[in-house]
Write a protein that holds these residues in place. Structure first.
Motif, mmCIF file in Angstrom:
data_model
loop_
_atom_site.group_PDB
_atom_site.id
_atom_site.type_symbol
_atom_site.label_atom_id
_atom_site.label_comp_id
_atom_site.label_asym_id
_atom_site.label_seq_id
_atom_site.Cartn_x
_atom_site.Cartn_y
_atom_site.Cartn_z
ATOM 1 N N LEU A 22 25.842 -55.180 -38.881
ATOM 2 C CA LEU A 22 25.744 -53.750 -39.207
ATOM 3 C C LEU A 22 27.137 -53.148 -39.254
ATOM 4 C CD1 LEU A 22 22.911 -52.529 -36.779
ATOM 5 C CD2 LEU A 22 22.721 -52.856 -39.240
ATOM 6 N N LYS A 23 27.348 -52.256 -40.183
ATOM 7 C CA LYS A 23 28.589 -51.497 -40.265
ATOM 8 C C LYS A 23 28.486 -50.309 -39.307
ATOM 9 C CE LYS A 23 32.114 -50.289 -43.386
ATOM 10 N NZ LYS A 23 33.192 -51.013 -42.767
ATOM 11 N N ASP A 26 29.617 -59.399 -31.470
ATOM 12 C CA ASP A 26 30.820 -58.630 -31.770
ATOM 13 C C ASP A 26 30.419 -57.176 -31.958
ATOM 14 O OD1 ASP A 26 33.549 -58.436 -32.145
ATOM 15 O OD2 ASP A 26 33.475 -58.905 -34.285
ATOM 16 N N GLY A 27 31.215 -56.249 -31.457
ATOM 17 C CA GLY A 27 30.934 -54.833 -31.650
ATOM 18 C C GLY A 27 30.140 -54.224 -30.514
ATOM 19 N N GLU A 28 29.390 -53.166 -30.865
ATOM 20 C CA GLU A 28 28.633 -52.408 -29.867
ATOM 21 C C GLU A 28 27.507 -51.663 -30.581
ATOM 22 O OE1 GLU A 28 30.149 -49.682 -26.255
ATOM 23 O OE2 GLU A 28 30.715 -48.940 -28.229
ATOM 24 N N ILE A 29 26.300 -51.764 -30.036
ATOM 25 C CA ILE A 29 25.157 -51.061 -30.616
ATOM 26 C C ILE A 29 24.446 -50.257 -29.541
ATOM 27 C CG2 ILE A 29 24.793 -52.807 -32.421
ATOM 28 C CD1 ILE A 29 22.358 -53.794 -30.806
ATOM 29 N N GLU A 30 23.595 -49.358 -30.006
ATOM 30 C CA GLU A 30 22.730 -48.604 -29.120
ATOM 31 C C GLU A 30 21.301 -48.854 -29.558
ATOM 32 O OE1 GLU A 30 24.460 -44.485 -27.427
ATOM 33 O OE2 GLU A 30 23.167 -44.273 -29.169
ATOM 34 N N LEU A 31 20.443 -49.173 -28.602
ATOM 35 C CA LEU A 31 19.019 -49.316 -28.880
ATOM 36 C C LEU A 31 18.304 -48.139 -28.257
ATOM 37 C CD1 LEU A 31 19.876 -52.637 -28.761
ATOM 38 C CD2 LEU A 31 17.495 -52.627 -29.430
ATOM 39 N N VAL A 44 24.777 -51.500 -25.733
ATOM 40 C CA VAL A 44 24.931 -52.926 -25.508
ATOM 41 C C VAL A 44 26.237 -53.363 -26.186
ATOM 42 C CG1 VAL A 44 23.762 -55.159 -25.583
ATOM 43 C CG2 VAL A 44 22.404 -53.067 -25.676
ATOM 44 N N ASP A 45 27.122 -53.946 -25.409
ATOM 45 C CA ASP A 45 28.469 -54.292 -25.860
ATOM 46 C C ASP A 45 28.607 -55.807 -26.040
ATOM 47 O OD1 ASP A 45 31.134 -53.958 -26.521
ATOM 48 O OD2 ASP A 45 31.701 -53.008 -24.639
ATOM 49 N N LYS A 89 14.834 -48.128 -32.316
ATOM 50 C CA LYS A 89 15.748 -48.130 -33.458
ATOM 51 C C LYS A 89 17.100 -48.599 -32.972
ATOM 52 C CE LYS A 89 17.626 -43.440 -33.632
ATOM 53 N NZ LYS A 89 17.745 -42.228 -34.438
ATOM 54 N N VAL A 90 17.926 -49.036 -33.915
ATOM 55 C CA VAL A 90 19.240 -49.588 -33.598
ATOM 56 C C VAL A 90 20.302 -48.758 -34.313
ATOM 57 C CG1 VAL A 90 20.713 -51.636 -33.730
ATOM 58 C CG2 VAL A 90 18.227 -51.902 -33.456
ATOM 59 N N VAL A 91 21.353 -48.390 -33.571
ATOM 60 C CA VAL A 91 22.475 -47.644 -34.132
ATOM 61 C C VAL A 91 23.749 -48.433 -33.840
ATOM 62 C CG1 VAL A 91 23.795 -45.492 -34.058
ATOM 63 C CG2 VAL A 91 21.311 -45.436 -33.699
ATOM 64 N N ALA A 92 24.538 -48.712 -34.870
ATOM 65 C CA ALA A 92 25.806 -49.426 -34.685
ATOM 66 C C ALA A 92 26.892 -48.430 -34.293
ATOM 67 C CB ALA A 92 26.188 -50.159 -35.963
ATOM 68 N N LEU A 93 27.429 -48.567 -33.089
ATOM 69 C CA LEU A 93 28.514 -47.693 -32.631
ATOM 70 C C LEU A 93 29.864 -48.177 -33.153
ATOM 71 C CD1 LEU A 93 27.342 -47.187 -28.937
ATOM 72 C CD2 LEU A 93 26.899 -45.731 -30.932
ATOM 73 N N LYS A 94 29.931 -49.471 -33.480
ATOM 74 C CA LYS A 94 31.103 -50.110 -34.092
ATOM 75 C C LYS A 94 30.567 -51.094 -35.121
ATOM 76 C CE LYS A 94 33.745 -50.267 -29.759
ATOM 77 N NZ LYS A 94 34.354 -51.185 -28.771
ATOM 78 N N ASP A 95 31.423 -51.637 -35.971
ATOM 79 C CA ASP A 95 31.003 -52.768 -36.798
ATOM 80 C C ASP A 95 30.493 -53.828 -35.823
ATOM 81 O OD1 ASP A 95 31.948 -51.350 -38.953
ATOM 82 O OD2 ASP A 95 33.638 -52.693 -39.358
#
Length: 99
Positions: free
Chosen positions: A35-36, A56-61, A70-71, A85-91
């Motif tokens: 995810l971008k 790699d990166g960081e997302i929020e569920l 989650v890092d 739902k999933v949100v990409a906080l970083k690539d």
């Protein structure tokens, strides 16, 4: 027998949403998802228990009123039938394991 060595974080790119299914059997699967930053996977429900492992990166569920950041190197486990739902906080790139 099935043997294969893969570099999981190199399977998908970060320039857009991408999902590659590596293994699948009945309802179980192993996928790599890219995810971008700021991309969202809209609210949906999993038909299986699942684990998300961040390569790699960081997302929020987001689950109803709760959200979990989650890092890289962390794993989040959740039960089937949970809307999220999933949100990409970083690539980001992550393994999605459904069992």
């Amino acid at each position: 027998m099935f043997y294969n060595v893969l570099k999981a974080k190199d399977i998908v790119e970060n320039d857009k949403f991408e999902r590659k299914v590596l293994m699948e059997h009945d309802n179980s699967s192993l996928s790599v998802i890219g995810l971008k930053k700021d991309e969202i996977i809209d609210t949906h429900t999993s038909t299986c228990d699942a684990a998300v492992y961040i390569l790699d990166g960081e997302i929020e569920l987001h689950f109803d009123a709760q959200k979990f950041k989650v890092d890289k190197g962390e794993i989040l486990l959740f039960k089937k039938d949970e809307q999220h739902k999933v949100v990409a906080l970083k690539d980001s790139k992550f393994l999605l394991i459904k069992i």
